[in-house]
Design an enzyme around this catalytic site. Structure first.
Site, PDB file in Angstrom:
ATOM      1  N   CYS A   1       1.429   2.551   3.456  1.00 30.59           N
ATOM      2  CA  CYS A   1       0.710   1.254   3.757  1.00 30.59           C
ATOM      3  C   CYS A   1       0.963   0.194   2.640  1.00 30.59           C
ATOM      4  O   CYS A   1       1.456  -1.017   3.136  1.00 30.59           O
ATOM      5  CB  CYS A   1      -0.862   1.418   3.842  1.00 30.59           C
ATOM      6  SG  CYS A   1      -1.485   1.924   2.097  1.00 30.59           S
TER       7      CYS A   1
ATOM      8  N   HIS B   1      -5.813   2.080   1.100  1.00 31.58           N
ATOM      9  CA  HIS B   1      -5.289   1.575   2.328  1.00 31.58           C
ATOM     10  C   HIS B   1      -5.279  -0.087   2.223  1.00 31.58           C
ATOM     11  O   HIS B   1      -6.390  -0.630   1.884  1.00 31.58           O
ATOM     12  CB  HIS B   1      -5.947   2.145   3.705  1.00 31.58           C
ATOM     13  CG  HIS B   1      -5.157   1.855   4.837  1.00 31.58           C
ATOM     14  ND1 HIS B   1      -3.731   2.359   5.005  1.00 31.58           N
ATOM     15  CD2 HIS B   1      -5.202   0.742   5.893  1.00 31.58           C
ATOM     16  CE1 HIS B   1      -3.272   1.863   6.229  1.00 31.58           C
ATOM     17  NE2 HIS B   1      -4.091   0.940   6.484  1.00 31.58           N
TER      18      HIS B   1
ATOM     19  N   ASN C   1      -0.472  -2.676  10.046  1.00 33.65           N
ATOM     20  CA  ASN C   1      -0.589  -1.753   8.856  1.00 33.65           C
ATOM     21  C   ASN C   1       0.314  -0.824   9.323  1.00 33.65           C
ATOM     22  O   ASN C   1       0.330  -0.398  10.491  1.00 33.65           O
ATOM     23  CB  ASN C   1      -2.008  -1.605   8.597  1.00 33.65           C
ATOM     24  CG  ASN C   1      -2.781  -0.711   9.703  1.00 33.65           C
ATOM     25  OD1 ASN C   1      -3.251   0.505   9.266  1.00 33.65           O
ATOM     26  ND2 ASN C   1      -2.561  -1.130  10.891  1.00 33.65           N
TER      27      ASN C   1
END
EC number: 3.4.-.-
Length: 467
Positions: free
Chosen positions: A379, A429, A441
C-alpha cells in the site's frame, strides 16, 4: 454376492479415509437454515469447508434452506509447525482481510496451523495457546534465516545480541571483533541502544507510533529506526526504545511560544483587514500551514501567522481598506510566504489529475508485501511510487506518510489526497483518494478501486491527509 462387494467397498473407503483425511471425531447431519453458510457450519462443527464439500460431493459453496449435509467433525490431530516468513504478520479474528487485526507477530515466529480455509488462510496457534487467522502465503515450513538483533534498553548500557551470524560490519573501527561489549561507537548507528537519555516504552492497547512520537517529542522515523521497524505496526507488550532528545526539541503544542515572533511583523490593523478578506480566501487553512512552516519548521499551523498570509492580498487588491497602519516589513515578509502558498496550491491543483492518471496506469497489478513497484506494490509502496512520478517524495511506510501530511476532513478532501486506515495497531493502510468516496490502493487483491466506506474499509477509516 452384492453384500460382499458392498462390504469390501466400504472397508476400502474406510481405509482410504484413515490415511487421506484427518481423524473423524464424530459425524452428524445438519439441515441448512436461512442465512447458513458452509463456512459458518464448518466453524460451529469444528471442521473445514473443504471437508464438508467432499463429504457431500459439492462443487460450489452454494447451499439452500432445507438441504441436508453430512458433517464429519474432525479431531485436531494433524497440525503443522510453520514459521512466519514476513517481517511482521498481522493476525486477524477471521479468515480474510475484512476481519479485525488482533496483533502482529514477528518474522521467524513459530506457529501451529490448526486448520486451512478454502481461501488459503490458516487458523493458527501462537504464543502459548493464543489463536487467530493469517494468510498462508506468509508461512513457511523452514524457519527464516534472517538474523535479528534483539536488544533491550536498560539503565546500564548492556545489549543482547542473537547468534554470531549478526555481524556488526558497520562498526567503524577496522580491528573491532564481533564481541558483545565492544562496539560502543557503533551504538550511535545501531539506534535501538541509546545512552543515558534512553527509556523503554511498553506498548499498551491503543498505542500508535504516531501517538508515541508526539508524547516523547521525537519523529515517527526515529522510533522506527531505533527499533529496526520496517512498518508502523506495533503490538501490545512490545518494548520500544525511545531516545530522549538531547536538544530541546519541543513537541508541537509547545511551539506556541514562537507565535509572538510572527506577530511582531504584523500590526493589529492588518489583522482586522485580513479577517475582512477571509471570504476571498478559498484555502485559508492550507495557506496558513504552509506559511507557518516557513517561519517555524517544527510547529503545526497556528492562528497567529494566518493574517500575514492574507495581508498581501489585502494590500494588493484593496488599498483603501488597508489604509490604517500596514508596515513595509509586513508586506515584504507576507509577500514571500504568499508566493510560497500560491505556488503550493497551484502545484496541488495541477498535479492531482497527473497523480490519478499515474495511479490508474497500475490498476490490476499484483500486491506483494514490501513491493516498491513498478510490477508489484504494497500500500505505501504504491503511494510513494505514484507521488514520486509527480516529483513529490513521501516516506516509505503508511504510518510515516500519515505523520508527514496535513490532516483534513472528508468534506475538504479532494482527488490526489491520501486516505488512511487503522486496523487496531496504528496506521496500517493508505490509498489515493479519487473523489466520490472512492480510492485507488494496493491491497491483498492487487491495485484496484475501493469504496472507502464499503465493507472491510469504512469501520477502519481514520481520515485524510494532504501532502
Amino acid at each position: 454376492m452384492n453384500m460382499k462387494k458392498a462390504t469390501i467397498a466400504a472397508t476400502a473407503g474406510i481405509a482410504v479415509t484413515a490415511f487421506a483425511a484427518p481423524t473423524i471425531a464424530s459425524a452428524s447431519t445438519v439441515v441448512v437454515e436461512a442465512g447458513d453458510t458452509l463456512w459458518g457450519i464448518a466453524q460451529s462443527k469444528g471442521t473445514t469447508v473443504d471437508a464438508i464439500k467432499k463429504a457431500n460431493n459439492l462443487t460450489t459453496d452454494k447451499i439452500v434452506p432445507g438441504q441436508k449435509l453430512q458433517v464429519n467433525e474432525v479431531a485436531t490431530e494433524e497440525k503443522a509447525e510453520k514459521s512466519v516468513s514476513a517481517t511482521w504478520l498481522n493476525v486477524r479474528s477471521g479468515a480474510g482481510v475484512d476481519h479485525s487485526i488482533l496483533t502482529s507477530i514477528k518474522g521467524g515466529t513459530k506457529v501451529t496451523v490448526e486448520t486451512t480455509e478454502s481461501n488459503g488462510w490458516h487458523k493458527i496457534t501462537y504464543n502459548d495457546g493464543k489463536t487467530g487467522y493469517v494468510n498462508g502465503k506468509y508461512l513457511t515450513d523452514k524457519a527464516t534465516s534472517t538474523p535479528v538483533v534483539k536488544q533491550e534498553v536498560k539503565k546500564e548500557t548492556t545489549q543482547q545480541v542473537k547468534p554470531a551470524t549478526e555481524a556488526k560490519t558497520e562498526v567503524k573501527q577496522p580491528t573491532t571483533q564481533q564481541t558483545a561489549p565492544a562496539p560502543k561507537a557503533a551504538e550511535t548507528k545501531e539506534a535501538p541502544v541509546v545512552d543515558q537519555n534512553a527509556t523503554t516504552h511498553n506498548v499498551k492497547s491503543g498505542d500508535t507510533i504516531w501517538a508515541l512520537s508526539v508524547k516523547y517529542g521525537v519523529s515517527v522515523q526515529d522510533i522506527m529506526s531505533w527499533n529496526n521497524l520496517s512498518s508502523s505496526s506495533i503490538y501490545v507488550g512490545q518494548k520500544l526504545a525511545i531516545k530522549q532528545p538531547t536538544k530541546t526539541v519541543a513537541p508541537k503544542a509547545e511551539t506556541k511560544t514562537q507565535a509572538p515572533a510572527a506577530e511582531k511583523q504584523t500590526a493589529p490593523a492588518v489583522k482586522e483587514n485580513s479577517n475582512a478578506n477571509t471570504a476571498t480566501t478559498e484555502k485559508k487553512e492550507t495557506a496558513t500551514e504552509q506559511q507557518t512552516t516557513t517561519k517555524a519548521p517544527t510547529q503545526a499551523a497556528k492562528p497567529a501567522p494566518a493574517p500575514s498570509t492574507n495581508t498581501n492580498k489585502t494590500n494588493t487588491t484593496n488599498n483603501n481598506t488597508n489604509a490604517s497602519t500596514p508596515s513595509k516589513n509586513t508586506n515584504t515578509n507576507t509577500n514571500t510566504n504568499t508566493n510560497t502558498n500560491t505556488n503550493q496550491g497551484s502545484t496541488n491543483n495541477a498535479s492531482a489529475s497527473a497523480l490519478i492518471a499515474e495511479a490508474q496506469k497500475h490498476l490490476g497489478k499484483a500486491y506483494s508485501w514490501g513491493g516498491n513497484g513498478p510490477t508489484t506494490f504494497d500500500c505505501s509502496g504504491f503511494t510513494k511510487y505514484v507521488f514520486a512520478k509527480s516529483g513529490i517524495s513521501l516516506p516509505r511506510t503508511s504510518g510515516a506518510q500519515y505523520a508527514s501530511t496535513t490532516r483534513i476532513s472528508e468534506s475538504q478532501a479532494k482527488p490526489g489526497d491520501l486516505v488512511f486506515f487503522d486496523y487496531g495497531s496504528g496506521i496500517s493502510h493508505v490509498g489515493i483518494y479519487v473523489g466520490n468516496g472512492q480510492m485507488i490502493n494496493a491491497q491483498d487483491n492487487g491495485v484496484k478501486y475501493d469504496n472507502i466506506h464499503g465493507a472491510g474499509w469504512g469501520k477502519f477509516l481514520v481520515g485524510f491527509g494532504r501532502v
